[in-house]
Design a protein around this motif. Structure first.
Motif, PDB file in Angstrom:
ATOM      1  N   UNK A  57       0.822  -1.217   0.000  1.00  0.00           N
ATOM      2  CA  UNK A  57       0.000   0.000   0.000  1.00  0.00           C
ATOM      3  C   UNK A  57       0.853   1.262   0.000  1.00  0.00           C
ATOM      4  N   UNK A  58       2.116   1.132  -0.334  1.00  0.00           N
ATOM      5  CA  UNK A  58       2.999   2.300  -0.289  1.00  0.00           C
ATOM      6  C   UNK A  58       2.605   3.341  -1.331  1.00  0.00           C
ATOM      7  N   UNK A  59       2.450   4.606  -0.932  1.00  0.00           N
ATOM      8  CA  UNK A  59       2.169   5.667  -1.906  1.00  0.00           C
ATOM      9  C   UNK A  59       3.443   6.252  -2.523  1.00  0.00           C
ATOM     10  N   UNK A  60       4.601   5.834  -2.032  1.00  0.00           N
ATOM     11  CA  UNK A  60       5.855   6.457  -2.473  1.00  0.00           C
ATOM     12  C   UNK A  60       6.785   5.503  -3.226  1.00  0.00           C
ATOM     13  N   UNK A  61       6.603   4.195  -3.063  1.00  0.00           N
ATOM     14  CA  UNK A  61       7.520   3.230  -3.669  1.00  0.00           C
ATOM     15  C   UNK A  61       6.747   2.212  -4.506  1.00  0.00           C
ATOM     16  N   UNK A  62       7.057   2.136  -5.777  1.00  0.00           N
ATOM     17  CA  UNK A  62       6.488   1.087  -6.624  1.00  0.00           C
ATOM     18  C   UNK A  62       7.186  -0.229  -6.331  1.00  0.00           C
ATOM     19  N   UNK A  63       6.616  -1.316  -6.809  1.00  0.00           N
ATOM     20  CA  UNK A  63       7.263  -2.608  -6.610  1.00  0.00           C
ATOM     21  C   UNK A  63       8.619  -2.661  -7.326  1.00  0.00           C
ATOM     22  N   UNK A  64       8.707  -2.035  -8.478  1.00  0.00           N
ATOM     23  CA  UNK A  64       9.983  -2.000  -9.183  1.00  0.00           C
ATOM     24  C   UNK A  64      11.059  -1.288  -8.385  1.00  0.00           C
ATOM     25  N   UNK A  65      10.673  -0.164  -7.773  1.00  0.00           N
ATOM     26  CA  UNK A  65      11.642   0.579  -6.965  1.00  0.00           C
ATOM     27  C   UNK A  65      12.040  -0.212  -5.725  1.00  0.00           C
ATOM     28  N   UNK A  66      11.046  -0.835  -5.062  1.00  0.00           N
ATOM     29  CA  UNK A  66      11.351  -1.640  -3.877  1.00  0.00           C
ATOM     30  C   UNK A  66      12.273  -2.806  -4.229  1.00  0.00           C
ATOM     31  N   UNK A  67      12.053  -3.410  -5.368  1.00  0.00           N
ATOM     32  CA  UNK A  67      12.922  -4.512  -5.794  1.00  0.00           C
ATOM     33  C   UNK A  67      14.370  -4.057  -5.892  1.00  0.00           C
ATOM     34  N   UNK A  68      14.588  -2.911  -6.507  1.00  0.00           N
ATOM     35  CA  UNK A  68      15.956  -2.399  -6.647  1.00  0.00           C
ATOM     36  C   UNK A  68      16.554  -2.040  -5.290  1.00  0.00           C
ATOM     37  N   UNK A  69      15.751  -1.393  -4.441  1.00  0.00           N
ATOM     38  CA  UNK A  69      16.232  -0.992  -3.116  1.00  0.00           C
ATOM     39  C   UNK A  69      16.626  -2.220  -2.294  1.00  0.00           C
ATOM     40  N   UNK A  70      15.777  -3.222  -2.303  1.00  0.00           N
ATOM     41  CA  UNK A  70      16.017  -4.365  -1.440  1.00  0.00           C
ATOM     42  C   UNK A  70      17.173  -5.231  -1.945  1.00  0.00           C
ATOM     43  N   UNK A  71      17.384  -5.295  -3.242  1.00  0.00           N
ATOM     44  CA  UNK A  71      18.578  -5.994  -3.753  1.00  0.00           C
ATOM     45  C   UNK A  71      19.846  -5.301  -3.272  1.00  0.00           C
TER      46      UNK A  71
END
Length: 474
Positions: free
Chosen positions: A78-92
């Motif tokens: 439900x994040x309004x600031x992070x897309x799944x694509x962005x989260x994927x890059x951040x978490x890697x």
């Protein structure tokens, strides 16, 4: 599956601190560890559950691999600031930094499977672990039990309450069974939703005490998973997934593991259900000559026709039929194979099968209780039809290992199973095929799925299609 949320209050760390079974748990040491493979369903699992072990093994010069099955892109749906694509890059990036801090020499592997949907990617997860373990040998150099002695596979606890963790644990358990590695499982969410007097396997609990250096490294590595331990923003939906109360479970000076290898030692499965005994089948055939209607039902005739059509070659050399019953399908195989070795657990159906195929050259029958008893030799075709669900989990793992070891180079393994529930059977047909999907070194080349049964063909990698064999495509 347990229903919980990271927003729940959960069980406080103070409650766990006084649990006597944690204090009294058998200590885990690294004396027999020669190689460590950490499996994580999501980035940060490796640090939360086994960061101290990872650090300690590395300081001893033990080779370490870390396999991360998903990129954790669904951590904040439900994040309004992070897309799944962005989260994927951040978490890697975060897991790369955390593992480098804990174990600078570790090899990090990303499977890139969808977060929250690992169950539907079971085969891909198993293949990713098999790639890390190394390809199984073939022919005269097959993997045998204990061939990975000194290797530990450490993965999320199968009873942790999260479906991705259950899948990761399942795949790790299968990989350990195939390779002979030791299996250890780490709880994560169970510390949140369970309680000290909950259903914990107390006889299987192992405690790894962390030297100060490894403890400090673990805390520092956990802080590097910023997207999980801190809020992404002040907006609703960006809350920390591992807030301080949850993180406290992993700030301890020790780590807790469940000894999965010891859990798999008995023949009964995790529910206490054992493989069906020979007496079950003796009694079953005592009631009727053909209790399943192989000779009379159109359902069975249709299924046999589909099974024969699924075979990727017109002819085979040596075939092995496991669970031949009264020999109806054995006769079909005999028309397509030079030799057929057909086995069953009960003598009464075997006597009917022998009579049916009397005088057919190249056909042999034997009574065997699988997987403890097993025919010798290698086979170009192995047929596993309607037998896998008679076995408990540990026996089925060994059964499939023996199938793989008996398969000739370029051979074919065909499996077909009824999908409807049968209370007397230890496993469902779907579960049998889920476990088959974790066998290393095999690739599925045919899948036929309908409401009544599953039919699959598996072949050693690299597998050639029918069109390739016929020269229709390169």
């Amino acid at each position: 599956m347990v229903i919980f949320s990271h927003r729940d209050l959960g069980t406080a760390e103070q409650a766990w601190a006084g649990a006597p079974w944690i204090t009294a748990a058998a200590r885990l040491d690294l004396d027999d560890l020669a190689r460590l493979i950490i499996v994580a369903a999501h980035p940060d699992d490796e640090t939360l559950g086994a960061g101290g072990l990872l650090s300690g093994a590395t300081r001893r010069g033990i080779p370490v691999d870390v396999l991360v099955l998903s990129d954790g892109e669904a951590s904040h749906p439900e994040s309004p600031t992070h897309s799944q694509g962005r989260l994927s890059r951040v978490r890697r990036t975060e897991v790369t930094d955390a593992v480098a801090h804990l174990a600078p020499s570790a090899r990090l592997h990303f499977a890139g499977l969808p977060d929250g949907d690992l169950e539907r990617n079971r085969e891909a997860a198993a293949r990713a672990l098999a790639s890390v373990l190394g390809p199984p040998s073939s022919g005269a150099e097959k993997i045998t039990e204990g061939s990975a002695a000194g290797t530990w596979i450490v993965a999320p606890w199968r009873a942790d309450g999260h479906p991705d963790h259950a899948l990761a644990g399942d795949v790790a358990a299968a990989g350990a069974a195939w390779s002979g590695a030791r299996l250890l499982e780490y709880p994560i969410w169970a510390w949140h939703w369970s309680t000290p007097d909950g259903e914990w396997p107390l006889g299987l609990i192992r405690r790894f005490d962390l030297p100060p250096e490894d403890h400090a490294r673990k805390l520092q590595a956990l802080a590097l998973h910023r997207s999980q331990v801190l809020a992404l923003s002040d907006e609703p939906g960006d809350e920390a997934v591992v807030p301080p109360a949850m993180a406290a479970h992993f700030a301890r000076g020790f780590e807790i593991f469940v000894d999965g290898t010891a859990a798999e030692a008995p023949s009964p499965d995790a529910s206490g259900t054992a493989s069906l005994a020979r007496s079950f089948f003796d009694e079953f055939y005592r009631e009727a000559r053909d209790p399943w209607g192989f000779e009379t039902r159109w359902y069975e005739r249709r299924k046999r026709a589909l099974t024969l059509a699924a075979l990727p070659r017109e002819r085979f050399g040596a075939a092995l039929e496991l669970g031949c019953s009264i020999g109806v399908f054995t006769a079909d195989l005999a028309a397509r194979c030079d030799t057929v070795m057909a086995v069953d657990i009960a003598e009464q159906p075997l006597s009917i099968a022998r009579e049916r195929l009397a005088g057919r050259p190249g056909v042999r029958f034997a009574r065997m209780t699988l997987p403890g008893e097993w025919p010798s030799g290698v086979f170009d075709l192995i047929v596993v039809s309607e037998v896998g669900y008679y076995l408990a989990t540990a026996d089925l793992e060994r059964f499939f290992q023996r199938c793989r070891d008996s398969l000739a180079p370029g051979g074919v393994l065909l499996a077909c199973h009824w999908r409807h529930p049968v209370p007397e059977y230890p496993l469902s047909g779907d579960r049998v095929h889920d476990m088959l999907a974790t066998v290393p070194g095999l690739v599925r080349t045919v899948e036929h799925r309908e409401s009544d049964f599953l039919l699959e063909v598996w072949q050693p990698e690299p597998a050639r299609s029918v069109a390739q064999h016929e020269g229709l495509v390169p």
